[in-house]
Design a protein around this motif. Sequence first.
Motif, PDB file in Angstrom:
ATOM      1  N   THR A 178      -2.987  -7.466  -1.987  1.00  0.00           N
ATOM      2  CA  THR A 178      -3.090  -7.419  -0.527  1.00  0.00           C
ATOM      3  C   THR A 178      -4.004  -8.509   0.033  1.00  0.00           C
ATOM      4  N   TYR A 194      -4.611  -3.284  -6.502  1.00  0.00           N
ATOM      5  CA  TYR A 194      -3.985  -3.355  -5.180  1.00  0.00           C
ATOM      6  C   TYR A 194      -4.547  -4.527  -4.379  1.00  0.00           C
ATOM      7  N   LEU A 195      -5.881  -4.676  -4.453  1.00  0.00           N
ATOM      8  CA  LEU A 195      -6.504  -5.758  -3.685  1.00  0.00           C
ATOM      9  C   LEU A 195      -6.014  -7.109  -4.161  1.00  0.00           C
ATOM     10  N   LYS A 216       0.830  -1.202   0.000  1.00  0.00           N
ATOM     11  CA  LYS A 216       0.000   0.000   0.000  1.00  0.00           C
ATOM     12  C   LYS A 216       0.865   1.252   0.000  1.00  0.00           C
TER      13      LYS A 216
END
Lengths: 215, 312
Positions: free
Chosen positions: A197, A193-194, A154
């Motif tokens: 992550t 991003y997800l 992040k």
Amino acid sequence: MDVVIDNLPRYLDGFSKTLTLLAASGLLSLLFGTIVAAMRISPIASLRWFATAYTELARNTPLTLVLFFCAFILPYFGVDLDYMILAIIGLSYYTSPFVAEALRSGINGVPVGQAEAARSLGFGFSQSVGLIILPQAFRMTVPPLINVFIALTKNTSVAGGFFVAELFTIGKELANANGDAVIAILVGVAMFYLAITIPLGLLAVQLEKKWVVAR
Amino acid sequence: MTGANVLFDAPGPRARRRSLIISIIAGVLVLGGLVWVISMLAAPREASGGLVLPGQFDPTRWDIYANPAVWGAIVGGITRTLQAAAVAAVLALILGVVFSLLRSSTIAWVRVPTAVLLEFIRGMPVLLMMLFILLVASTGQYWAVVSALALYNGAIIGEALRAGLASLPRGQREAALSVGMREMQSKMLIEFPQAFRQMLPIIVAQLVVLLKDTALGFIVGYNELIRTTMYNLSAFYGNRYLFSLFFVTLVVYLVINLSLSWFARWLSRRTASGGGGRRGPKGGQPVDPTQGLLVVQASAAAKQSYVQPGSL
């Protein structure tokens, strides 16, 4: 949705930059973090003080300020490097104390009785560390380390504010170019991003659950 | 493994002397490095065209600090940073309570979407959320910073509170219900105060992170401390002061953050010794937000999976 598909090459471009940042600064911070952690538990007092001071300094400086230093002040002093490399330096500097803390708390988390038992069975230093302490410390270290890398993923977005054209910057540019589809574009960025992550987070929870119960 | 000396035989006089010598050599090396950095900073540099720029500790690079207006601007930046952090912290606490209630609801229609939403919020960068709020809701920079920080940290605090609730002894809730309290009364009067107290160190540590993250406002254009010093002041007075402004900003952040971290540590010591640390993260250790949370979550999960067969 069409906007995202139309601009998929640009997304992938930014995503690869993000992954590069993540991999490079992840490896570097793992390296430096291990050194700092070793310094913090070493019997040599001056190294311990240095490592403690470094940890406190790096953990209490906002990442934005660190990256500002790398992107503006280092070049001002004549350091002539690519902004990508400067960002990697900044991110590694910022992340390494978190890695060191995760490692240190893993080693501290092994009960003293384990080492005492090993010693009383006649194990030497290398045997008790290699066979007894580190295997247990490793289990307790991996989930927190994964969390550090999630945070790093992040944090790579902050480099987008300092001339690195990674995912966040791509999202900003696309949103400026397509004012009518801002939501779709930014949700698309979030999905990338997800994609990093969430699997990492699930892995951390899974490992933690498995290993805490086993103990 | 706190007593690392278990691993060694007790050092004799020679080993002790050796470690002292290494310690002194390492100390000299570290000091030498510091002196080198400082002398590099202090040395005048040659710029292009034969111009010689004064070193970083030359008075001409620090003379703006005699001007009260500069301090006024810096204090203004600090105020805006603290203001955003304070508002976001209050909102994050409120959101955290709401999230943890929704997340631990008995109705699946409430619980599952909340879980998905929380994963979504926690998985994406705060900076992206700030940009999203700025562009989509067009709230202005201040509210973009505050609401993104409140949402993100609210999600994390909510998760912490939920883990705290789940790790409470079940007898607490059963006792509350058996003396005639409703579900909600038991939650708010019996379970929440205990969960909150147990999670207090983690929550305060998260609020320190929140304060640090207000610096992201620099990138979306909120005029906080870094933007004030490194952007406005350095643009106004010139690049000459870039390093001294950076130094002042760093010191201000260190003072604020170190005193807050110190407060968090003091608080965790105090709550741990007050008999509240029944099943909290291990007693005297310094609390790291992510880690303490993981431990409690895991122990809660382990407990649930352990309890289930008996309760069915």
